[in-house]
Design a protein around this motif. Structure first.
Motif, PDB file in Angstrom:
ATOM      1  N   PRO A 162       0.831  -1.211   0.000  1.00 50.09           N
ATOM      2  CA  PRO A 162       0.000   0.000   0.000  1.00 50.09           C
ATOM      3  C   PRO A 162       0.863   1.256   0.000  1.00 50.09           C
ATOM      4  CG  PRO A 162      -0.816  -1.587   1.598  1.00 50.09           C
ATOM      5  CD  PRO A 162       0.524  -2.110   1.117  1.00 50.09           C
ATOM      6  N   GLN A 163       0.432   2.247  -0.731  1.00 49.07           N
ATOM      7  CA  GLN A 163       1.211   3.470  -0.875  1.00 49.07           C
ATOM      8  C   GLN A 163       0.488   4.643  -0.226  1.00 49.07           C
ATOM      9  OE1 GLN A 163       2.836   4.218  -4.744  1.00 49.07           O
ATOM     10  NE2 GLN A 163       3.085   2.034  -5.222  1.00 49.07           N
ATOM     11  N   LYS A 164       1.178   5.284   0.682  1.00 48.81           N
ATOM     12  CA  LYS A 164       0.583   6.348   1.492  1.00 48.81           C
ATOM     13  C   LYS A 164       0.141   7.545   0.648  1.00 48.81           C
ATOM     14  CE  LYS A 164       1.378   9.211   5.572  1.00 48.81           C
ATOM     15  NZ  LYS A 164       1.025  10.471   4.901  1.00 48.81           N
ATOM     16  N   ARG A 165       0.825   7.825  -0.447  1.00 48.91           N
ATOM     17  CA  ARG A 165       0.460   9.004  -1.225  1.00 48.91           C
ATOM     18  C   ARG A 165      -0.952   8.877  -1.795  1.00 48.91           C
ATOM     19  NH1 ARG A 165       1.745   8.690  -6.892  1.00 48.91           N
ATOM     20  NH2 ARG A 165       2.633   6.663  -7.482  1.00 48.91           N
ATOM     21  N   TYR A 166      -1.405   7.642  -2.027  1.00 50.26           N
ATOM     22  CA  TYR A 166      -2.768   7.453  -2.523  1.00 50.26           C
ATOM     23  C   TYR A 166      -3.777   7.665  -1.399  1.00 50.26           C
ATOM     24  CZ  TYR A 166      -1.185   5.970  -7.092  1.00 50.26           C
ATOM     25  OH  TYR A 166      -0.634   5.958  -8.346  1.00 50.26           O
ATOM     26  N   PHE A 167      -3.368   7.337  -0.184  1.00 57.50           N
ATOM     27  CA  PHE A 167      -4.253   7.633   0.945  1.00 57.50           C
ATOM     28  C   PHE A 167      -4.354   9.142   1.140  1.00 57.50           C
ATOM     29  CE2 PHE A 167      -5.242   8.467   5.363  1.00 57.50           C
ATOM     30  CZ  PHE A 167      -6.345   7.654   5.562  1.00 57.50           C
ATOM     31  N   ASP A 168      -3.238   9.851   1.008  1.00 54.93           N
ATOM     32  CA  ASP A 168      -3.272  11.314   1.101  1.00 54.93           C
ATOM     33  C   ASP A 168      -4.189  11.898   0.033  1.00 54.93           C
ATOM     34  OD1 ASP A 168      -1.456  11.102   3.155  1.00 54.93           O
ATOM     35  OD2 ASP A 168       0.294  11.490   1.889  1.00 54.93           O
ATOM     36  N   SER A 169      -4.150  11.329  -1.161  1.00 54.40           N
ATOM     37  CA  SER A 169      -5.034  11.793  -2.234  1.00 54.40           C
ATOM     38  C   SER A 169      -6.491  11.503  -1.891  1.00 54.40           C
ATOM     39  CB  SER A 169      -4.661  11.116  -3.557  1.00 54.40           C
ATOM     40  OG  SER A 169      -3.352  11.473  -3.953  1.00 54.40           O
ATOM     41  N   LEU A 170      -6.737  10.348  -1.251  1.00 56.24           N
ATOM     42  CA  LEU A 170      -8.099  10.023  -0.828  1.00 56.24           C
ATOM     43  C   LEU A 170      -8.629  11.068   0.138  1.00 56.24           C
ATOM     44  CD1 LEU A 170     -10.586   8.217  -0.436  1.00 56.24           C
ATOM     45  CD2 LEU A 170      -9.269   6.901   1.248  1.00 56.24           C
ATOM     46  N   GLU A 171      -7.814  11.475   1.102  1.00 57.02           N
ATOM     47  CA  GLU A 171      -8.241  12.505   2.050  1.00 57.02           C
ATOM     48  C   GLU A 171      -8.579  13.807   1.335  1.00 57.02           C
ATOM     49  OE1 GLU A 171      -6.256  11.642   6.330  1.00 57.02           O
ATOM     50  OE2 GLU A 171      -4.826  12.286   4.782  1.00 57.02           O
ATOM     51  N   ALA A 172      -7.810  14.145   0.308  1.00 58.96           N
ATOM     52  CA  ALA A 172      -8.083  15.361  -0.454  1.00 58.96           C
ATOM     53  C   ALA A 172      -9.397  15.240  -1.223  1.00 58.96           C
ATOM     54  CB  ALA A 172      -6.927  15.636  -1.416  1.00 58.96           C
TER      55      ALA A 172
END
Length: 489
Positions: A162-172
């Motif tokens: 899992p890649q954290k940058r995609y989670f950050d994008s999800l929050e956005a």
């Protein structure tokens, strides 16, 4: 709204009363297309930890296909609406009325698959609700999250990395498509659900999460979202051992009922220095420990829970401990079994109380299930010899087939039916009875002793050989000369 169930928790301090003689400020008007005559029940969980079910209201769906339920809430609270084996969860807000609609539904799904292990959700729809209604906003939030994860599933899949940058994008994306509103409960719901996801994906540590969401803040027992997140953070963090204390050492303190040392030892973890947080985590850990037989004695775990509650200075923990101990003891050896009154094959009502004083070998079966029929055959093979050895034994089968006629035809109109000459009852649509007895698959067996208590926590099936050496058989008596050598001294 199916995902609500994953995060369900209910505030300890929310007063939600039954309709009888109680104040109400929530009304649910419903219509079920093909549900006339069926009972509908509204219930909640008493708390996140034990998930003890509390009935709020119930009604029978009228010939006009409608029903009405009432409740009281002083804070947004998760409730479940259930018909037979099917339910749906949603939040109720104080002072709001709801209109719900259930389209045509196949009530026989439970005869085609095990709905206990693979639940079939009741297709509940809300009608005429305003745009700012809580369930609608949550549904939109869940849809935004689901759509994003579906489009980028490989980056959230634990089988890969899992890649954290995609989670950050999800929050956005959530901030844009499901922004905060004036409803603080909804805002907290989003915050804690995203935090739980972030923690589960190992994008953040427990220490950082505790520092941000728990430390220095009051425990919000009344908030579903907070309690769900709290339990997620500390799940299995103590019961299986900590960085400083191995599980065997924790097990020793529990098995010797050394509550002071047990609680004090947890305080060596800087995350558990706060007494209130430490006690709540301890109760959660003891609940988990009940099922870890390698290190903990289940009976001592329950006593330890009671001791934590007795010495606690927090009222919420006293109540939690009392409820948790009761829930763990409910299906233990020696616990009282629920009573019932059900019709026999001739539609005469039979009370379980009439069987007290006997050993009751109770079988929940479906007469069309091959596994059930095989065990029934075994019961028939041994029935005469069991009854001959002890007149104080009663075989009882409860047919859980939806239609009474299936049981009737099985016993009255088949050649083999005459062999099954013991007490047969039909569950008569009493789904609550099945729930109380823990029936989640068929066949299900329970041995009840003459005192009306469970003889075993898990009762062996007839095929196990229990009917050859059941506890109802009189123990052999020996004269001194006949006694085996190893028993003489």
């Amino acid at each position: 709204m199916n995902s609500f169930v994953r995060f369900v928790s209910v505030a300890l301090l929310v007063a939600i009363a039954s309709v009888a003689g109680a104040q109400t400020n929530v009304t649910i008007h419903g219509e079920v297309v093909n549900g006339a005559g069926k009972e509908v029940t509204l219930y909640r969980y008493s708390d996140m930890l034990t998930r003890t079910e509390v009935t709020v209201d119930h009604a029978v769906i009228g010939a006009n296909r409608t029903f009405e339920l009432k409740a009281y809430a002083n804070y947004p609270t998760m409730m479940m609406l259930q018909i037979e084996n099917y339910s749906q969860s949603f939040f109720v807000e104080p002072g709001r009325d709801y209109e719900v609609y259930v389209p045509r539904f196949d009530w026989d799904v439970d005869e085609k698959k095990n709905v206990f292990l693979s639940p079939e959700v009741l297709p509940l729809e809300f009608v005429n609700m305003p745009a700012d209604e809580l369930n609608g906003m949550i549904s939109n939030f869940e849809a935004v999250v689901a759509d994003y994860i579906d489009a980028h599933r490989v980056y959230f899949d634990a089988r890969f990395r899992p890649q954290k940058r995609y989670f950050d994008s999800l929050e956005a994306v959530v901030a844009k498509k499901a922004p905060d509103t004036r409803n603080e409960f909804f805002n907290r719901y989003k915050r804690y659900q995203l935090a739980s996801m972030k923690y589960s994906l190992h994008f953040d540590t427990r220490r950082h999460m505790v520092g941000r969401y728990i430390k220095g803040q009051p425990i919000m027992y009344y908030d579903d979202n907070y309690m769900a997140f709290f339990m997620t953070l500390f799940a299995n963090s103590v019961s299986k051992g900590t960085n400083k204390i191995p599980a065997w050492q924790l097990g020793h303190w529990v098995n010797t009922l050394n509550v002071k040392v047990y609680l004090d030892s947890l305080g060596t973890d800087t995350l558990l220095r706060n007494e209130q947080v430490r006690e709540l985590v301890a109760l959660q850990a003891l609940q988990e420990a009940y099922y870890l037989n390698r290190y903990y004695e289940s009976g001592k775990v329950v006593k330890m829970i009671e001791m934590v509650g007795a010495q606690s200075k927090f009222p919420e923990h006293k109540e939690l401990a009392k409820r948790l101990a009761a829930s763990l003891r409910q299906n233990e050896e020696g616990s009282e079994v629920p009573t019932f009154v059900l019709p026999d094959v001739d539609k005469r009502m039979v009370s379980f109380d009439s069987m007290k004083g006997k050993w009751v070998y109770l079988a929940f079966v479906r007469v069309g299930d091959p596994n059930c029929v095989a065990e029934i055959e075994t019961m028939a093979h041994f029935k005469d010899s069991v009854y001959a050895k002890n007149k104080n034994v009663e075989f009882v089968c409860v047919s859980c087939d939806r239609e009474f006629q299936k049981m009737y035809h099985f016993l009255k109109n088949t050649k083999k039916g005459q062999k099954y000459n013991w007490t047969w009852l039909h569950f008569n649509g009493n789904y609550k009875l099945l729930e109380n007895y823990g029936v989640v698959s068929y066949p299900h067996f329970i041995l009840i002793n003459p005192e009306g208590q469970l003889q075993y926590t898990v009762t062996p099936s007839p095929a196990s050989g229990i009917l050859l050496h059941g506890p109802w058989q009189p123990k052999p008596q020996y004269n001194d000369d006949d006694q085996p050598f190893f028993l003489r001294y």
